[in-house]
Design an enzyme around this catalytic site. Sequence first.
Site, PDB file in Angstrom:
ATOM      1  N   GLU A  68       1.328   3.883   2.841  1.00  0.00           N
ATOM      2  CA  GLU A  68       2.009   3.368   4.050  1.00  0.00           C
ATOM      3  C   GLU A  68       3.455   3.445   4.070  1.00  0.00           C
ATOM      4  O   GLU A  68       4.317   2.627   4.252  1.00  0.00           O
ATOM      5  CB  GLU A  68       1.397   2.033   4.670  1.00  0.00           C
TER       6      GLU A  68
ATOM      7  N   HIS B  11       0.935  -1.268  -0.241  1.00  0.00           N
ATOM      8  CA  HIS B  11      -0.181  -0.009  -0.088  1.00  0.00           C
ATOM      9  C   HIS B  11       1.114   1.182  -0.024  1.00  0.00           C
ATOM     10  O   HIS B  11       1.656   1.490   1.142  1.00  0.00           O
ATOM     11  CB  HIS B  11      -1.059  -0.109   1.219  1.00  0.00           C
TER      12      HIS B  11
ATOM     13  N   HIS C  56       2.917  -3.363   7.023  1.00  0.00           N
ATOM     14  CA  HIS C  56       1.987  -2.298   6.761  1.00  0.00           C
ATOM     15  C   HIS C  56       1.808  -1.091   7.625  1.00  0.00           C
ATOM     16  O   HIS C  56       2.448  -1.144   8.568  1.00  0.00           O
ATOM     17  CB  HIS C  56       0.392  -2.815   6.463  1.00  0.00           C
TER      18      HIS C  56
ATOM     19  N   GLU D 176       1.425  -4.284  11.370  1.00  0.00           N
ATOM     20  CA  GLU D 176       0.987  -2.819  11.134  1.00  0.00           C
ATOM     21  C   GLU D 176       1.442  -1.974  12.367  1.00  0.00           C
ATOM     22  O   GLU D 176       1.460  -2.179  13.423  1.00  0.00           O
ATOM     23  CB  GLU D 176      -0.623  -3.055  11.762  1.00  0.00           C
TER      24      GLU D 176
END
Length: 1121
Positions: A807, A804, A901, A986
């Site tokens: 990010e 992504h 991420h 994350e």
Amino acid sequence: MAEQEASGLQVLLRTLQSSSDRESILTILQLLGDLLSGGTDRRIRYMISKGGSEALLQTLVDTARTSSPDYDILLPLFRLLAKVGLRDKKFGQKALELEALDVTLILARKNLCHSQNLLHCLWALRVFAASVTTAAMLGINGAMELLFKVITPYMQKRTRIIRAATEVLAALLKSKSNSRRAVNRGYVVGLLRLHQDWHSHDTANTYVLIRRGLLLCLKHVAALRSGREAFLAAQGMETLFSTTQNCLDDKSLEPVISIVLQILRQCYPKSPLPLVTASSAYAFPVPGSVTSDPPCVLTEEDFEDDGDEEADKDSDSEDVKEEDDDLETDVNKLTSKPGPDRPEEELRQYEAMCLELSCSFEDLESKPGDDLSFEETQYANHHHIPTAASLKRHCLSKDQLSWGQEREDTGRTSLLSTVKMGRSSVHLASGKAPGMNPYQNAQSNGLGIDSSGSEIPDIQAFLNEDAWDIDAMSCPRMSASFSNSTRPRDATEVINKLLQTHPQHIPFHDPCLYMAKARRTRSVADFKMMAFPDLWGHRPPPSAQPMLERKCGIQRIKIFEDIRRLLQPSDIINKVVFSLDEPWPLQDTASDCLRFFSKFESGNLRKAIQVREFEYDLLVNADVNNTQHQQWFYFRVSGMKAAVPYRFNVINCEKPNSQFNYGMQPTLYSVKEALLGRPTWIRMGHEICYYKNHYRQSAAVTGGASGKCYYTLTFAVTFPHDEDVCYLAYHYPYTYSALMTHLDILEKSVNPKQVYFRQEVLCQTLGGNSCPLVTITAMPESKSADHVEQFRQRPYQVITARVHPGESNASWVMKGTLEFLVSSDPVARLLRENFIFKIIPMLNPDGVINGNHRCSLRGEDLNRQWLSPRAHLQPTIYHAKGLLYYLSSIGRSPVVFCDFHGHSQKKNVFLYGCSIKETLWQAESTVGTSTLIEDISYRTLPKILDKLAPAFTMSSCSFLVEKSRASTARVVVWREMGVSRSYTMESSYCGCNQGPYQGLQFGTSELEEMGAMFCLGLLILELKSVSCSHHLLTRAATLLNAEEEALDHYLQRCSSSSSSITSELDDEPACLEEIDYSTDSSSDQEGSFSELDRLIQECAFNKEEGDEEEEGPGQGRKASP
Ligand SMILES: [Zn+2]
């Protein structure tokens, strides 16, 4: 409750219903009143379950229908009815069936002049109206006309009655049909006039609750489109706006102002974004059909106001218990392992990416471990470990030491020793006021002398000199295609001269190399410029930055400013100063306004509109070949004045909430600061909030669906210098060219006799860029067969990141991982000697380059393509999966697979993994899980990281398999390759709310540290595994001695706490201010049960007092004489 009491209650109720004897009815009512006033809610509910509501309603109907109703019975009866009715969800329905609505309305009409009786009727109507169906029925029977008669015209008499009547009216208007009736009868004008009258007469704010009741009526009417139209036509916006402006800070008016704000936001006319098209300003021809909608021109005619709530339904919504139906409960899907998605022979191509498995090392010298023979390169044998702790040392020594000494200094810090310090040694600038310019905190002596002690030329003259016009320059990327002859000098020359006069050292960065890399990077818009921060480099700030404290009422102030634009448009400049959609240059450099630019790698700003002198609306670009995902921004701004707060409103954000509401700040980089020796991205901005605005996407764009909403991110920035060139970004940028530069420097930094570092191309992207694949391990000890065999047999670890593009935090974590793995830290050595790391640091280079937030050039979320990727459509995913398939096919599936991420809604760093049992258990699946065998080893790594890494928290980890995630890397690698430790890691965009970094925003050093700690976690995971070799344990033990049992300490801690504390940390609590005004979240407070209870109680005790008793200040108490 005792049996006797229960049966006693039933007898009472039965007698009440059947008796016609006045005295016994009065006695029973008295008894019930005593029983309920002393009891709890539970007692009332019990009475409801025994038919209490019906008995009371029946008595009401029977008593009211006599020729001269007995108010001695009716008044206590009404009080009981209200009390019970508040707790009986079906009360309205029961009242309707027993025809109690009509009799109550008739009684109310009869008693218009008798306050006490009327008040009791109103209480009963209030509980009847709690059901929307009953409310609609009351409306049909003329209840609204009755109530309106009671509250108009304005008079400061019988305020108790007026308050009760406004509350009933507000409850009735929750019914759409009643609202419609109110609009048709012109009540909107009447209500507004009442609001004004009360506002101007109630200067002491004694009757706040009446005023609030009136506003609630308007709010419910405004839920209808016709209601909003009537409100606008009656100058409602102007009226409410002007009546509240001078009392915004009055705490006692809070209940009024919050409803005013909701009405104003609700009625603010919805409009399309000021853009020519919702699709990205950049288009790129891609193979296959693009999934997103075709470009569509937005026009006013296309635009539909919200039509969603017009359904003419007056049904009560049932409380549906929210169930997580996204969990995968199909045991077959969870347990079966699908076959490969491609023919076996296709996998052979990946042999070439695993040369380590076939390399014979013929040219390797036979003498192992000969460190000294290696000629030191610039970075050779470096000890750079990116940790917050080492950063501290680094900065403390900055002024006294030369760079060489400094590196030596940080060189002594090993990762294990920082683990020991890590959790307690965060360097936090003390006494720093939130919102203060952190640059002022940096070591600046203000004498034009930089940290290296050398004198620097006058920055101002520097920037003004034509050739040094940084604003215009920003480093032309290609002089060949850049024909503008006013830039005579070659960019390289410019940079070289800048570097000569401003010597800098940023570890693992090289501006000249960056420039060379950037020239090869291919972008959709064919960027000619490079952003200065990417070129020049970034060094973390000297101290961690605390989260921004939210200023009370900031959102309210912003919303009133937005409304002022609508009401007082003459004050608004509304000048487009930058736009990707306009072919001509919009910026006249002579004017006073800021200058914007975003056509550089990872840049994202589509349009800038000057709104007021120091305020700009900004629109960010949708992802290429898409119409959405606006969140990431990165742009250049120049022409500013110092010490003036400029306000920026990014008005087309898409996510419904953001960490910007919870302490997060955007990032800023000042070129002047960089040239002064502080090349640093810092968190910057104050008065930040994020809320739903009045822009809607046209139905034509969404394909008929009702218009999508947008959100505003607003923040103010005070720039550090006059006429500076600054860059603002959503998060610390990290470009593709930065990665390619970094990889080259890393490769050069390693001792090739010790570290096996191979950089190759996984595949070409659709945009024509190479997606790098990195292999890191240790060289074999010698070329002996045994050593080469040990080398080849090392298990794999696979790490990927940045699928992504928005990010960028994932890239900083990856940077930390890469630098650590090639470092000379003893842990890194052990890791290299025992594993082969396969790393794909950027799975979506095209997205990163073109400033996308989420997608690839085809407008697809690549992390939803892992189930069946296609080589020509999603090449990076296809080949990443192919490589993993290949490893699996030769029996070498990785020990751990992890995809890095960034997370925009939560704080801290955490892992998502996959567990069948936890998923079925969470879904309360009926499938017996006792027979399922699942290795719980997936929990070990997160538990280790929880102990090791300051930023990491186990409590946010989740191991559920969601259907909506079936095509993500984590789930596919787990299911198809059988990797039980398959994770997504994350990292918050914001920072931590636990551990030693609690209250701090992440800087790049904290993110990089996380990347290094992840590697240490992999080592400890291995040490804890049963298959761990004796050799490794011995080596680790040696290390352990050397590191003062740090490792031991942590191993013990990890094993002793095997039963983890998993108190679920919730996502952020509801924001103090409503972000999304359309959700009727405040409605529950409207009918304050305890408040009505109290009134009834009070009345029961004071019933002998006079009729015309006035309501006291605000709270319904008696006014003091
Ligand atoms: Zn992501």
